[in-house]
Design a protein around this motif. Structure first.
Motif, PDB file in Angstrom:
ATOM      1  N   GLN A 139      46.881  42.643  43.173  1.00 42.57           N
ATOM      2  CA  GLN A 139      46.335  41.711  42.183  1.00 42.57           C
ATOM      3  C   GLN A 139      44.855  42.031  42.039  1.00 42.57           C
ATOM      4  O   GLN A 139      43.971  41.294  42.457  1.00 42.57           O
ATOM      5  N   THR A 362      51.563  34.487  31.005  1.00 44.67           N
ATOM      6  CA  THR A 362      50.813  35.738  31.089  1.00 44.67           C
ATOM      7  C   THR A 362      49.336  35.391  30.974  1.00 44.67           C
ATOM      8  O   THR A 362      48.915  34.782  29.985  1.00 44.67           O
ATOM      9  N   GLU A 363      48.571  35.752  32.011  1.00 44.19           N
ATOM     10  CA  GLU A 363      47.189  35.283  32.110  1.00 44.19           C
ATOM     11  C   GLU A 363      46.270  36.406  32.564  1.00 44.19           C
ATOM     12  O   GLU A 363      46.696  37.351  33.240  1.00 44.19           O
ATOM     13  N   LEU A 365      43.567  38.173  35.006  1.00 41.25           N
ATOM     14  CA  LEU A 365      43.427  38.118  36.458  1.00 41.25           C
ATOM     15  C   LEU A 365      42.479  37.006  36.887  1.00 41.25           C
ATOM     16  O   LEU A 365      42.697  36.351  37.917  1.00 41.25           O
ATOM     17  N   ALA A 368      43.901  33.736  38.054  1.00 40.88           N
ATOM     18  CA  ALA A 368      44.889  33.750  39.132  1.00 40.88           C
ATOM     19  C   ALA A 368      44.815  32.543  40.064  1.00 40.88           C
ATOM     20  O   ALA A 368      45.855  31.979  40.412  1.00 40.88           O
ATOM     21  N   LEU A 387      49.905  38.736  35.597  1.00 41.08           N
ATOM     22  CA  LEU A 387      48.450  38.773  35.484  1.00 41.08           C
ATOM     23  C   LEU A 387      48.020  40.103  34.869  1.00 41.08           C
ATOM     24  O   LEU A 387      48.571  41.152  35.187  1.00 41.08           O
TER      25      LEU A 387
END
Length: 389
Positions: A139, A362-363, A365, A368, A387
Motif C-alpha cells: 500500500q 476506489t480511493e 492512497l 487509506a 487504493l
C-alpha cells in the motif's frame, strides 16, 4: 514515496518513506498502480497479529509497472505490467519444489520469530508483521519484489487493473479454500463470511461442482451481494441459529464441506460466549475469536471436511472432541498463490469470471486510514476497497 504506515493498534497513516531499491539480483521494483485492503489487514489494524512495529508499511494485494529489475531476473523487464503474489517464495527450496509456496524455507529473513511461535517458519508475506519477515508492503507508491521471477505474473491484455488485481491474493485464496474442501460433485458447501475471500470461495465452489452453496453472515449488503453475484442461499446468523438452520436445510445431516472464510475476528451471536472469550483474551488464554470454527465443527456432517482460509494469529478454543468423534478432515494454510496464477489468469482472460464485481470503493492512497475504519466497521456498504497510489 508515500506509503500506508502502522503506528499502533487502530492507527495507520500515510507517511513519506525512502523509495525502495534493488537489494538482491532476484529483486524487482514496481510502481504500484493499484493496491487493495484485505480483510486480513484488519487483523493487523485491530492488533490480532504479533510483532507489528511502528513504521511498518502495510499491504499485500498490489500490482503495477516494473521500474527496475535485478541482474538475475529473467521473466519480466522494465515497463511490464504485473500482479504481485502476496506470499514471497524462492522457488527452489524443498517446499517450493512441491508447489507448497506459502511454506517456503528461504523467503522469511527472520525465521526465528515464527519458529518460536509456530515451530517452523512459513513464507514471508508483504507488510504482515516481523513474524512473517517484516517485508515492506504494497500500500505504497513503490514496492520491492523479492524473487520477482516467481512472485509476479505478467498481464499482457488490456484489461483494467480492477479485472486482474485480485490474482494477488483473494481469488487464489478463495479458489484454494474450495479446492482444499475436497468438494465432490453435488456436495452441499457452507461458507462462513460473505467478505471478499468468502465471495470468491463461493464462485470457486460452483466451479468445482458443488450442488448447493450456503453462505453465512450478518451484514445485509454482503448477504445481498452473495445472493445476487454468487447465486447462493444465505443465513443471517443474527437472526437464525446457524447449527439448527443448517440441519433443517440439509435434512439433519449437515453440510458436506464447511469453509471458514472469516478467521480471527469472527463475531458471536451468543453474547455469553462472546463475554467468555473476552475474559480468556484478558487472561491471555486465547487471542483469537473462534466462533466460526466452533460453528463449522458442530455443523459439518460426519466424515466431512473443514477448510480454513481465514487467518488466525495464535490460540483459540475449539470443540476438538466433536471434530475427532465426527471424523472431520481439516485443511488450512496460507495460499500457494504462485501455483494458481496462470490457470486463474486464463479463467479471467476467457471471461469465465469478472474479478471486479465486489469493488465498492476506489480511493486515493491518501484516504487509506479513513477507508480502513470504514471497511472494519462495515460502513457505507464497504465490501472491497481499491487504493490508487
Amino acid at each position: 514515496m508515500r506509503a500506508l504506515t502502522y503506528h499502533g493498534q487502530g492507527d495507520v497513516r500515510v507517511d513519506t518513506h525512502p523509495d525502495p531499491r534493488i537489494e538482491k539480483p532476484t529483486d524487482a521494483i514496481i510502481r504500484v498502480t493499484s493496491t487493495a485492503i484485505c480483510g486480513s489487514d484488519l487483523h493487523l489494524f485491530d492488533g490480532y497479529i504479533a510483532m507489528m512495529k511502528a513504521g511498518d508499511i502495510i499491504g499485500h494485494e498490489p500490482m503495477g509497472i516494473v521500474e527496475e529489475v535485478g541482474s538475475a531476473v529473467k521473466n519480466i523487464k522494465k515497463g511490464d505490467r504485473v500482479v504481485v503474489s502476496f506470499t514471497i517464495s524462492c522457488g527452489h527450496c524443498w517446499f517450493c519444489e512441491q508447489t507448497l509456496y506459502s511454506m517456503c524455507d528461504n523467503s522469511n529473513p527472520k525465521p526465528e520469530n515464527a519458529e518460536a511461535q509456530m515451530g517452523h517458519s512459513p513464507a514471508a508475506v508483504y507488510g504482515y508483521s516481523h513474524l512473517l519477515g517484516g517485508i515492506p508492503g504494497g500500500q505504497a507508491e513503490f514496492l520491492r519484489v523479492p524473487y520477482a521471477d516467481l512472485g509476479t505474473i505478467k498481464i499482457e491484455s488490456d484489461l483494467p487493473d480492477e479485472k486482474v488485481l485480485f490474482l494477488s491474493d483473494i481469488f487464489p485464496t478463495g479458489y484454494m479454500a474450495a479446492e482444499q474442501a475436497q468438494i465432490v460433485a453435488g456436495d452441499t458447501v457452507a461458507i462462513w463470511g460473505c467478505g471478499p475471500v468468502g465471495l470468491f470461495t463461493m464462485k470457486s465452489a460452483w466451479m468445482m461442482g458443488a450442488g448447493r452453496v450456503i453462505a453465512i453472515d450478518q451484514v445485509p449488503e454482503r448477504l445481498q451481494m452473495a445472493r445476487e453475484h454468487c447465486k447462493v442461499e444465505t443465513i443471517d446468523f443474527s437472526k437464525d441459529d446457524v447449527l439448527e438452520k443448517l440441519k433443517e436445510m440439509t435434512g439433519g445431516r449437515g453440510p458436506d464441506r464447511c469453509i471458514d472464510a472469516v478467521g480471527a475476528e469472527s463475531h458471536a451471536s451468543n453474547m455469553v460466549a462472546a463475554a467468555a472469550d473476552t475474559l480468556k483474551q484478558t487472561a491471555h488464554l486465547q487471542t483469537d475469536h473462534p466462533y466460526v470454527l466452533q460453528q463449522a465443527i458442530m455443523s459439518c456432517r460426519k466424515g466431512g471436511t473443514l477448510s480454513i482460509p481465514g487467518v488466525y494469529g495464535s490460540t483459540a478454543t475449539i470443540p476438538m472432541g466433536a471434530a475427532m468423534n465426527k471424523g472431520l478432515t481439516f485443511k488450512m494454510g496460507q495460499t500457494h498463490v504462485q501455483r494458481y496464477l496462470e490457470p486463474l489468469l486464463e479463467k479471467v482472460n476467457k471471461g469465465e469470471i469478472d474479478l471486479s464485481f465486489m469493488i465498492t470503493h476506489t480511493e486515493p492512497l491518501e484516504n487509506a486510514p479513513e477507508m480502513y475504519k470504514k471497511f472494519r466497521d462495515k460502513e457505507d456498504g464497504c465490501i472491497k476497497v481499491v487504493l490508487k497510489p
